[in-house]
Design an enzyme around this catalytic site. Structure first.
Site, short mmCIF file in Angstrom:
data_model
loop_
_atom_site.label_atom_id
_atom_site.label_comp_id
_atom_site.label_asym_id
_atom_site.label_seq_id
_atom_site.Cartn_x
_atom_site.Cartn_y
_atom_site.Cartn_z
N ASP A 15 26.10 7.77 -12.63
CA ASP A 15 24.65 7.99 -12.63
C ASP A 15 24.17 8.00 -14.08
O ASP A 15 24.79 8.63 -14.95
CB ASP A 15 24.32 9.31 -11.93
CG ASP A 15 22.84 9.45 -11.62
OD1 ASP A 15 22.02 9.37 -12.56
OD2 ASP A 15 22.50 9.64 -10.45
N ILE A 16 23.07 7.30 -14.33
CA ILE A 16 22.57 7.14 -15.70
C ILE A 16 21.96 8.44 -16.24
O ILE A 16 21.88 8.65 -17.45
CB ILE A 16 21.57 5.97 -15.77
CG1 ILE A 16 21.50 5.37 -17.14
CG2 ILE A 16 20.21 6.34 -15.24
CD1 ILE A 16 20.82 4.01 -17.20
N ASN A 34 20.52 11.52 -0.04
CA ASN A 34 19.12 11.78 0.30
C ASN A 34 18.53 10.62 1.10
O ASN A 34 18.71 9.46 0.71
CB ASN A 34 18.30 11.96 -0.99
CG ASN A 34 18.81 13.10 -1.86
OD1 ASN A 34 19.24 14.13 -1.34
ND2 ASN A 34 18.77 12.92 -3.16
N GLN A 39 14.84 11.38 -2.09
CA GLN A 39 15.26 10.00 -2.37
C GLN A 39 14.24 9.32 -3.29
O GLN A 39 13.04 9.30 -2.99
CB GLN A 39 15.41 9.19 -1.07
CG GLN A 39 15.97 7.80 -1.31
CD GLN A 39 16.26 7.02 -0.03
OE1 GLN A 39 15.84 7.42 1.06
NE2 GLN A 39 16.94 5.90 -0.18
N HIS A 51 22.53 5.58 -1.21
CA HIS A 51 23.56 5.95 -2.19
C HIS A 51 24.03 7.37 -1.93
O HIS A 51 23.29 8.22 -1.46
CB HIS A 51 23.03 5.81 -3.63
CG HIS A 51 21.73 6.52 -3.87
ND1 HIS A 51 20.52 5.99 -3.52
CD2 HIS A 51 21.48 7.72 -4.42
CE1 HIS A 51 19.57 6.84 -3.84
NE2 HIS A 51 20.11 7.91 -4.38
N PHE A 52 25.29 7.58 -2.27
CA PHE A 52 25.93 8.89 -2.15
C PHE A 52 26.17 9.42 -3.56
O PHE A 52 26.76 8.74 -4.39
CB PHE A 52 27.27 8.78 -1.42
CG PHE A 52 27.15 8.31 0.00
CD1 PHE A 52 27.03 6.95 0.28
CD2 PHE A 52 27.15 9.20 1.06
CE1 PHE A 52 26.90 6.49 1.59
CE2 PHE A 52 27.02 8.76 2.37
CZ PHE A 52 26.90 7.41 2.64
N HIS A 53 25.71 10.64 -3.82
CA HIS A 53 25.98 11.29 -5.11
C HIS A 53 27.32 12.03 -4.99
O HIS A 53 27.51 12.83 -4.06
CB HIS A 53 24.91 12.34 -5.42
CG HIS A 53 23.53 11.80 -5.64
ND1 HIS A 53 23.02 11.56 -6.89
CD2 HIS A 53 22.55 11.45 -4.76
CE1 HIS A 53 21.78 11.11 -6.78
NE2 HIS A 53 21.46 11.04 -5.50
P1 AMP Z 1 17.97 9.78 -5.53
O1 AMP Z 1 16.99 10.79 -6.04
O2 AMP Z 1 18.92 10.35 -4.52
O3 AMP Z 1 17.28 8.53 -5.04
O4 AMP Z 1 18.88 9.40 -6.77
C1 AMP Z 1 18.69 8.27 -7.56
C2 AMP Z 1 19.66 8.37 -8.71
O5 AMP Z 1 19.80 7.09 -9.30
C3 AMP Z 1 19.21 9.32 -9.81
O6 AMP Z 1 20.20 10.34 -9.97
C4 AMP Z 1 19.11 8.43 -11.05
O7 AMP Z 1 19.54 9.07 -12.23
C5 AMP Z 1 20.03 7.26 -10.68
N1 AMP Z 1 19.75 6.00 -11.35
C6 AMP Z 1 18.56 5.38 -11.47
N2 AMP Z 1 18.69 4.20 -12.13
C7 AMP Z 1 20.00 4.08 -12.44
C8 AMP Z 1 20.78 3.10 -13.13
N3 AMP Z 1 20.23 1.98 -13.63
N4 AMP Z 1 22.11 3.31 -13.26
C9 AMP Z 1 22.68 4.43 -12.76
N5 AMP Z 1 22.00 5.39 -12.10
C10 AMP Z 1 20.69 5.23 -11.94
#
Ligand code: AMP
Ligand code: ZN
Length: 136
Positions: free
Chosen positions: A30-31, A86, A93, A99-101
């Site tokens: 995650d970025i 989420n 979300q 996606h899975f964290h």
């Molecule tokens: P969610 O809130 O569950 O939709 O989580 C989205 C996640 O994607 C967040 O934790 C962001 O930090 C992550 N994210 C967004 N853009 C990127 C990217 N280019 N590379 C890696 N993670 C990302």
């Protein structure tokens, strides 16, 4: 989908710190991590939420989830690991590609999932159960 940031990562148009890849699944850091090693695992095929995935994609994610979680846990020398997924805006979300964290946990990492547990009222648990069972 070219307007989906995670599809663009799958296509290689946007770079990622790749943790794992197979035919159906990609995992990358995650970025904006909640902690070092916070990893996202996604199906390569675009689906907005868990409910939009095929059973085959869901199964592939499930199998990879265990493998990647084990590597994140071991590699980061973690004491625990949370899996969070989420669906829809109300749940948090922000990126509409499922996606899975995977979040490796350590004592004192300061991350707390709010867990305001409640009690069922009289008969409520049974009626909730029936609603779910009828929905299969
Ligand atoms: P969610 O809130 O569950 O939709 O989580 C989205 C996640 O994607 C967040 O934790 C962001 O930090 C992550 N994210 C967004 N853009 C990127 C990217 N280019 N590379 C890696 N993670 C990302
Ligand atoms: Zn996508």
């Amino acid at each position: 989908m070219t307007d989906c940031i995670f599809c663009r990562i799958v296509a290689g148009d946007i770079p990622c710190a790749k943790v794992y890849e197979d035919e159906k699944v990609l995992a990358f850091l995650d970025i904006n991590p909640l902690m070092p090693g916070h990893t996202l695992l996604i199906p390569k095929k675009h689906a907005e939420t868990l409910f939009d995935m095929s059973p085959e994609e869901a199964a592939a994610c499930g199998a990879a989830l265990q493998k990647v979680a084990a590597a994140v846990f071991k590699g980061l020398d973690a004491e625990g690991l949370n899996v969070l997924q989420n669906n829809y805006e109300i749940s948090g979300q922000e990126i509409f590609h499922v996606h899975f964290h995977l979040m490796p946990r350590k004592t004192g990492d300061g991350f707390k999932v709010p867990w305001p547990a409640k009690k069922y009222g009289p008969g409520e648990m049974e009626s909730v159960l029936q609603k779910i069972l009828k929905a299969f």
